[in-house]
Design a protein around this motif. Sequence first.
Motif, PDB file in Angstrom:
ATOM      1  N   VAL A  59      24.800 118.133 146.803  1.00  0.00           N
ATOM      2  CA  VAL A  59      23.737 119.119 146.600  1.00  0.00           C
ATOM      3  C   VAL A  59      24.180 120.435 147.220  1.00  0.00           C
ATOM      4  CG1 VAL A  59      21.319 119.688 147.003  1.00  0.00           C
ATOM      5  CG2 VAL A  59      22.003 117.305 146.663  1.00  0.00           C
ATOM      6  N   CYS A  60      24.221 121.507 146.407  1.00  0.00           N
ATOM      7  CA  CYS A  60      24.662 122.818 146.869  1.00  0.00           C
ATOM      8  C   CYS A  60      23.518 123.815 146.722  1.00  0.00           C
ATOM      9  CB  CYS A  60      25.876 123.307 146.076  1.00  0.00           C
ATOM     10  SG  CYS A  60      27.328 122.225 146.248  1.00  0.00           S
ATOM     11  N   ALA A  61      23.328 124.662 147.757  1.00  0.00           N
ATOM     12  CA  ALA A  61      22.244 125.645 147.749  1.00  0.00           C
ATOM     13  C   ALA A  61      22.827 127.053 147.707  1.00  0.00           C
ATOM     14  CB  ALA A  61      21.385 125.474 148.998  1.00  0.00           C
ATOM     15  N   PHE A  62      22.190 127.943 146.910  1.00  0.00           N
ATOM     16  CA  PHE A  62      22.659 129.307 146.713  1.00  0.00           C
ATOM     17  C   PHE A  62      21.539 130.294 147.004  1.00  0.00           C
ATOM     18  CE2 PHE A  62      25.079 126.496 144.065  1.00  0.00           C
ATOM     19  CZ  PHE A  62      26.395 126.923 144.220  1.00  0.00           C
ATOM     20  N   SER A  63      21.924 131.475 147.452  1.00  0.00           N
ATOM     21  CA  SER A  63      20.941 132.505 147.800  1.00  0.00           C
ATOM     22  C   SER A  63      20.486 133.310 146.596  1.00  0.00           C
ATOM     23  CB  SER A  63      21.528 133.448 148.861  1.00  0.00           C
ATOM     24  OG  SER A  63      22.709 134.063 148.372  1.00  0.00           O
ATOM     25  N   GLU A  64      21.240 133.239 145.477  1.00  0.00           N
ATOM     26  CA  GLU A  64      20.891 133.998 144.278  1.00  0.00           C
ATOM     27  C   GLU A  64      20.595 133.047 143.118  1.00  0.00           C
ATOM     28  OE1 GLU A  64      23.418 137.475 143.484  1.00  0.00           O
ATOM     29  OE2 GLU A  64      24.575 136.832 145.217  1.00  0.00           O
ATOM     30  N   PRO A  82      20.974 122.002 137.343  1.00  0.00           N
ATOM     31  CA  PRO A  82      20.436 123.140 138.099  1.00  0.00           C
ATOM     32  C   PRO A  82      18.964 122.909 138.410  1.00  0.00           C
ATOM     33  CG  PRO A  82      20.474 123.666 135.783  1.00  0.00           C
ATOM     34  CD  PRO A  82      21.009 122.274 135.898  1.00  0.00           C
ATOM     35  N   LYS A  83      18.548 123.313 139.584  1.00  0.00           N
ATOM     36  CA  LYS A  83      17.136 123.164 139.952  1.00  0.00           C
ATOM     37  C   LYS A  83      16.693 124.352 140.801  1.00  0.00           C
ATOM     38  CE  LYS A  83      15.974 118.279 139.737  1.00  0.00           C
ATOM     39  NZ  LYS A  83      15.377 117.150 140.474  1.00  0.00           N
ATOM     40  N   GLU A  84      15.460 124.752 140.613  1.00  0.00           N
ATOM     41  CA  GLU A  84      14.859 125.790 141.443  1.00  0.00           C
ATOM     42  C   GLU A  84      13.757 125.144 142.263  1.00  0.00           C
ATOM     43  OE1 GLU A  84      12.480 130.006 140.978  1.00  0.00           O
ATOM     44  OE2 GLU A  84      13.988 129.469 139.496  1.00  0.00           O
ATOM     45  N   ILE A  85      13.923 125.119 143.569  1.00  0.00           N
ATOM     46  CA  ILE A  85      12.971 124.454 144.469  1.00  0.00           C
ATOM     47  C   ILE A  85      12.552 125.456 145.542  1.00  0.00           C
ATOM     48  CG2 ILE A  85      12.545 122.504 146.007  1.00  0.00           C
ATOM     49  CD1 ILE A  85      14.858 121.048 144.600  1.00  0.00           C
ATOM     50  N   GLY A  86      11.253 125.738 145.573  1.00  0.00           N
ATOM     51  CA  GLY A  86      10.741 126.650 146.602  1.00  0.00           C
ATOM     52  C   GLY A  86      11.365 128.030 146.556  1.00  0.00           C
ATOM     53  N   GLY A  87      11.694 128.504 145.356  1.00  0.00           N
ATOM     54  CA  GLY A  87      12.270 129.842 145.230  1.00  0.00           C
ATOM     55  C   GLY A  87      13.764 129.884 145.451  1.00  0.00           C
ATOM     56  N   ASN A  88      14.413 128.746 145.746  1.00  0.00           N
ATOM     57  CA  ASN A  88      15.853 128.699 145.974  1.00  0.00           C
ATOM     58  C   ASN A  88      16.536 127.984 144.812  1.00  0.00           C
ATOM     59  OD1 ASN A  88      15.784 129.921 148.607  1.00  0.00           O
ATOM     60  ND2 ASN A  88      14.950 127.990 149.371  1.00  0.00           N
ATOM     61  N   PHE A  89      17.815 128.354 144.548  1.00  0.00           N
ATOM     62  CA  PHE A  89      18.573 127.769 143.453  1.00  0.00           C
ATOM     63  C   PHE A  89      19.526 126.710 144.000  1.00  0.00           C
ATOM     64  CE2 PHE A  89      22.409 127.887 140.721  1.00  0.00           C
ATOM     65  CZ  PHE A  89      21.824 127.311 139.600  1.00  0.00           C
ATOM     66  N   PHE A  90      19.527 125.536 143.343  1.00  0.00           N
ATOM     67  CA  PHE A  90      20.368 124.424 143.769  1.00  0.00           C
ATOM     68  C   PHE A  90      21.178 123.911 142.581  1.00  0.00           C
ATOM     69  CE2 PHE A  90      16.884 124.489 146.744  1.00  0.00           C
ATOM     70  CZ  PHE A  90      17.452 124.137 147.963  1.00  0.00           C
ATOM     71  N   LEU A  91      22.375 123.433 142.872  1.00  0.00           N
ATOM     72  CA  LEU A  91      23.177 122.679 141.912  1.00  0.00           C
ATOM     73  C   LEU A  91      23.315 121.262 142.454  1.00  0.00           C
ATOM     74  CD1 LEU A  91      26.197 124.823 140.687  1.00  0.00           C
ATOM     75  CD2 LEU A  91      24.268 124.010 139.357  1.00  0.00           C
ATOM     76  N   ILE A  92      23.004 120.277 141.614  1.00  0.00           N
ATOM     77  CA  ILE A  92      23.099 118.880 142.035  1.00  0.00           C
ATOM     78  C   ILE A  92      24.142 118.208 141.160  1.00  0.00           C
ATOM     79  CG2 ILE A  92      21.868 116.711 142.334  1.00  0.00           C
ATOM     80  CD1 ILE A  92      19.296 118.351 142.597  1.00  0.00           C
TER      81      ILE A  92
END
Length: 787
Positions: A59-64, A82-92
């Motif tokens: 699971v990777c988290a990005f600021s943009e 790709p997922k957007e959780i709580g306003g943050n972008f993640f790659l799983i």
Amino acid sequence: MYRTILLFFLFSSSLFALEIRLLDAKEAQERYSVVNITNSTPFLCQLQKDSFGVDKELVCAFSEHPKPPFKTLHSDFFTIVPKEIGGNFFLILHAKHRLFAKPIIFDLTKDDEVFKEKTATAAHWVVVGYKKKLPLVALTPQKEQSINFPFYNEHEVLPYVGGLDLNGNPVHIKESEDVRAFVEVKRLFALKRYDDCIEAVDNVLEYYPKTLFASELLYYKIKSLFKLHAYDTVIELSKEYLHNFSSSENVPEVLLMIAASYYKNGQYSDADYFFDRLFHEHADSVFSDWGYIYKGDMAADSGENSKARRFYKKALQRTKNIEVAATAAFKLAKLYVDEGKYDQAVYYIDKILHAKEEFFYTHYQEAKQLMYAFADAQRYLIAAKIDEAILKYMKRGEEDYEQNLRNLGLWYAKTKEKQKALEALDRYIKEYNDGLYIEEIEKTRDALFFDTKEKKGTDLLKKYDALIERYGNDPIGQRALYEKVKLMLQKRMYSDVLQLKEQIESLDSELYPDKEKLIQKAALGLIESALKNEQCQVVLDVQKSYDLNVSDKWDFDLYDCFIKAGNFNKAREIAKKHLETKNLELKKEWLYRYIEVDFKTGNYSEVIKAAKDLLALVEDVEKSPYKKVYRVLFDAYDRLGDYDKMLETIEKIIEFYGIRYEDIDRYAAMVKAGIEKKDDNIVIKYGKVVYDLQKKVGKRIYSPFIEFALYQAYMNKGEYKKALEVITALDNLKLSAKERSRQLYLKGAVLDKLWQNDAAKKAYEAAIKADPTSAWAKLAQTALEIE
């Protein structure tokens, strides 16, 4: 150790400053996949393990956030979501097998110093997806106490060229037009537009001669040509493919196509050469299974049926592919039909019908010939089964649809499957009311309609109604009415049957001697249905209208029905008539029910008498279900105000059941009785039970009554601290103004007893404030004046 590595580019997508590259590779014939994730700024990645402790997700988290939105990617080794959780972008990255992830913090073309990194953030992560053994990397366990010495390489710069193509040359990607073109080639092939697919391949190779998809494009061209039976060209291009792309995963299929093409051209020895290569070099491939199918075809074309059967059976026995198995079974069935061995052929047809019945539709012309061959041999059942399988997938309007539907009904009509024949004939009539074969179909339908033994569904009722309307009181109409009534009874449509009472009575008595029994069965069925639905009035009405004596087996249901309907006198009558039974178990059951209904009708003295009779019949009350009679007994004693018996019975209830919340009303009744008898010990004993139960379950249904009762009993016995504890428990409970005034006055009184004068004074003042007009406020005022 020397390793051969094959890399080819699969996908590349740029998202803001984020780039994802997927590479597929082989090491020692084992495929694996590499995902490179790079970003302009470092990002956080964390491994997630499954329940067996194996790394399965990264699971990777990005600021943009990506623009445009990033869609889910699939490969043989990964699903990248790709997922957007709580306003943050993640790659799983979910591994379909196993994965290994490593942050890349060193650029070996620039950095002189390298050491064992311990970081969860990096601008570049490499993720390897593999099945069993991690390729290229040897993982050495590192002890926690070990020293992480850096490695310096100041004088020698390591060479770096980036990604390599199949020939070992550097890959330079300036555009992705060939990617889109390749996708279009695959789309055209999927649509079976083979000529267009071939043209598209030629165009791509002309405009992008150095495309990385050269092997895949040639592969699709060969497949398209094979579909078009251009066997000479297939042979030519397949040789080119096998020479230039010998390590491709598509080699087994290309070997199959070139072998089959030689066979189709009549060049059997050349075909055998490539078949042998396929069987020996790719024995585990599904295309080897297909190879045995083609080998069987070669033998069959040469008139060697026994040899052909061996190849077909080998394909059937070794394959795990359902399409291969169905094809082999079909070809075996056809061989046996040609030889007149219909039982053996039916064996293989049944295998296809159970495993892949749509095969007959997707291979319709061959299936059609086989189907008619069975029918010509009067093997109507298997012919109808094939026809039925075809019609499950064939749409109305397709060629032969009406003919096949007609055949289905006529063929089933010549078998024991009369119900299926009726369904097929009715389907034809529904779809082709003025069809080519309508007269033949209707004649067949009327001839077998009443021979069907299983009549199901509301449509069948409509058919009976149509016959009744068409034939009236003629024999066919009467038979239709008779069959309709029997079907309605099967469907438990009892009320509807009774509405046909006069018509049923008009049936010919000689032909239908059981017509009166049908009416009685409907009436009894309606009673049974009404009992299950607790419709007591319906039960009484039917009994009266049809003068039926309901069997004693329904008495328990009748009793329960009357109890739920509030007709206690009727229930009491049913219970009373069973009290003299010789069956001990039934006697106990009906005695308890008699006690139950006597209590509901207020016959408390009768309850007590019957309860004693019941207890006398029970050997071990504690292990018996009838120990519940003590609860009814207690309630009866409570109604009669028999304090001593209440006390005796409540102890039995506690002995058998323990302290239970469902008995809280009975414990409260004991408290009330104790207050009446001025027995502080009883008040305290059962009041404490009620108090603790309420506290345990969080429901204070007897507050503040129980707290006031306990308080007074404790005060009477001089147990002032306990009295204070109980009365204080009401501090946070919502009370009426009068009850609050009372509580605060009582609290002040016990505080006075405990010489806590200041606290007592505050309680008295609060009591007055809570309800100045209440008697308790006046008592509090008097207490203040005395002080």
